[in-house]
Motif scaffolding. Structure first.
Motif, PDB file in Angstrom:
ATOM      1  N   ARG A  22       0.848  -1.190   0.000  1.00 32.56           N
ATOM      2  CA  ARG A  22       0.000   0.000   0.000  1.00 32.56           C
ATOM      3  C   ARG A  22       0.880   1.235   0.000  1.00 32.56           C
ATOM      4  O   ARG A  22       1.720   1.413   0.875  1.00 32.56           O
ATOM      5  N   ASN A  28      -2.867   3.952  -3.338  1.00 28.02           N
ATOM      6  CA  ASN A  28      -2.935   2.905  -4.345  1.00 28.02           C
ATOM      7  C   ASN A  28      -2.308   1.612  -3.829  1.00 28.02           C
ATOM      8  O   ASN A  28      -1.507   1.628  -2.901  1.00 28.02           O
ATOM      9  N   PHE A  29      -2.687   0.499  -4.459  1.00 27.86           N
ATOM     10  CA  PHE A  29      -2.169  -0.813  -4.094  1.00 27.86           C
ATOM     11  C   PHE A  29      -1.375  -1.395  -5.258  1.00 27.86           C
ATOM     12  O   PHE A  29      -1.712  -1.188  -6.419  1.00 27.86           O
ATOM     13  N   VAL A  42      -4.367  -1.490  -7.826  1.00 27.23           N
ATOM     14  CA  VAL A  42      -5.553  -0.681  -7.577  1.00 27.23           C
ATOM     15  C   VAL A  42      -5.112   0.766  -7.654  1.00 27.23           C
ATOM     16  O   VAL A  42      -4.238   1.202  -6.904  1.00 27.23           O
ATOM     17  N   ARG A  53     -11.926   3.809  -7.618  1.00 26.00           N
ATOM     18  CA  ARG A  53     -10.655   3.150  -7.920  1.00 26.00           C
ATOM     19  C   ARG A  53     -10.907   2.078  -8.967  1.00 26.00           C
ATOM     20  O   ARG A  53     -12.024   1.585  -9.119  1.00 26.00           O
ATOM     21  N   LEU A  55      -9.399  -1.665 -10.306  1.00 26.94           N
ATOM     22  CA  LEU A  55      -8.513  -2.811 -10.150  1.00 26.94           C
ATOM     23  C   LEU A  55      -8.135  -3.287 -11.546  1.00 26.94           C
ATOM     24  O   LEU A  55      -9.004  -3.597 -12.357  1.00 26.94           O
ATOM     25  N   TRP A 127      -6.917  -3.154   9.262  1.00 26.55           N
ATOM     26  CA  TRP A 127      -5.617  -2.800   8.697  1.00 26.55           C
ATOM     27  C   TRP A 127      -4.657  -2.424   9.813  1.00 26.55           C
ATOM     28  O   TRP A 127      -3.469  -2.737   9.784  1.00 26.55           O
ATOM     29  N   PHE A 182      -8.784  -4.028  -0.275  1.00 24.84           N
ATOM     30  CA  PHE A 182      -8.680  -2.589  -0.548  1.00 24.84           C
ATOM     31  C   PHE A 182      -9.816  -1.826   0.107  1.00 24.84           C
ATOM     32  O   PHE A 182      -9.608  -0.778   0.736  1.00 24.84           O
ATOM     33  N   ASN A 185      -9.344  -1.517   3.793  1.00 25.55           N
ATOM     34  CA  ASN A 185      -8.365  -0.468   4.052  1.00 25.55           C
ATOM     35  C   ASN A 185      -8.983   0.916   3.969  1.00 25.55           C
ATOM     36  O   ASN A 185      -8.764   1.768   4.842  1.00 25.55           O
ATOM     37  N   GLU A 186      -9.777   1.160   2.940  1.00 27.12           N
ATOM     38  CA  GLU A 186     -10.400   2.471   2.756  1.00 27.12           C
ATOM     39  C   GLU A 186     -11.359   2.794   3.899  1.00 27.12           C
ATOM     40  O   GLU A 186     -11.390   3.923   4.400  1.00 27.12           O
TER      41      GLU A 186
END
Length: 201
Positions: A22, A28-29, A42, A53, A55, A127, A182, A185-186
């Motif tokens: 991350r 972004n990933f 991502v 976003r 993927l 996370w 993801f 995480n967000e």
């Protein structure tokens, strides 16, 4: 185990370890396999007024678009096939199981689960606690589809990146798991009040 939610192309007959990096500043990933090859990314969608976003695969081809629903008290995200956000291309949606939580729990509903009486998948973890489990949404099932754990590296310290390893179990859609992590995480980083509103779920 789980069927191919996004594509059978992203399912493997054996367990697969994916490394997730991350990028703190951009959010972004980057997702790599055990050989260091980039298999997913991502990244932000250009010219988007809403939080969105995309993927993509290792070649940069769009797989699904992830979009946060505005004014959602449950922090709902909707995931669409390709780079579209047309309702006909909805694959699944994700929301917090309750508005107030001590530990993040997400419910995942496939597009054909119109009533949303019971989730198809559940995500539990944080996370911040450096762990996450994706498992079946069926109340009597404890099937685990993927697990995430922290990986400490020198580069994560030097470059301000958070590195994680996700073990995706056999037959499970890897693109689905990456999208769910993801979104977790967000939601973890968005805070409890930054995107809450008076709208529906």
């Amino acid at each position: 185990m789980a069927q191919a939610i996004i594509s059978p192309h992203f399912c493997s007959p054996y367990p697969v370890d994916l490394g997730i990096v991350r990028q703190v500043l951009s959010g972004n990933f980057s997702v790599k396999d055990v050989n260091g090859n980039t298999v997913f990314k991502v990244k932000g969608a250009f010219l988007s007024l809403r939080e969105r976003r995309v993927l993509v695969d290792g070649a940069g081809n769009p797989i699904v678009t992830l979009q946060k629903k505005l004014l959602s008290t449950h922090h709902r995200w909707e995931v669409y096939r390709g780079d579209s956000t047309d309702s006909g291309n909805l694959v699944f949606s994700v929301k917090k199981s309750s508005v107030v939580q001590l530990k993040t729990k997400l419910h995942v509903f496939l597009a054909n689960n119109k009533g949303e009486y019971a989730p198809d998948f559940k995500v539990k973890g944080s996370w911040f606690e450096q762990s996450c489990v994706v498992y079946s949404g069926k109340s009597k099932s404890s099937n685990i589809f993927a697990e995430m754990h922290k990986k400490h590296t020198v580069t994560s310290v030097l470059f301000g990146k958070n590195n994680f390893v996700v073990t995706v179990y056999p037959g499970v859609d890897q693109a689905l798991i990456v999208a769910l992590i993801f979104i977790l995480n967000e939601i973890n980083f968005s805070g409890s009040g930054s995107n809450s509103g008076s709208g529906g779920d």
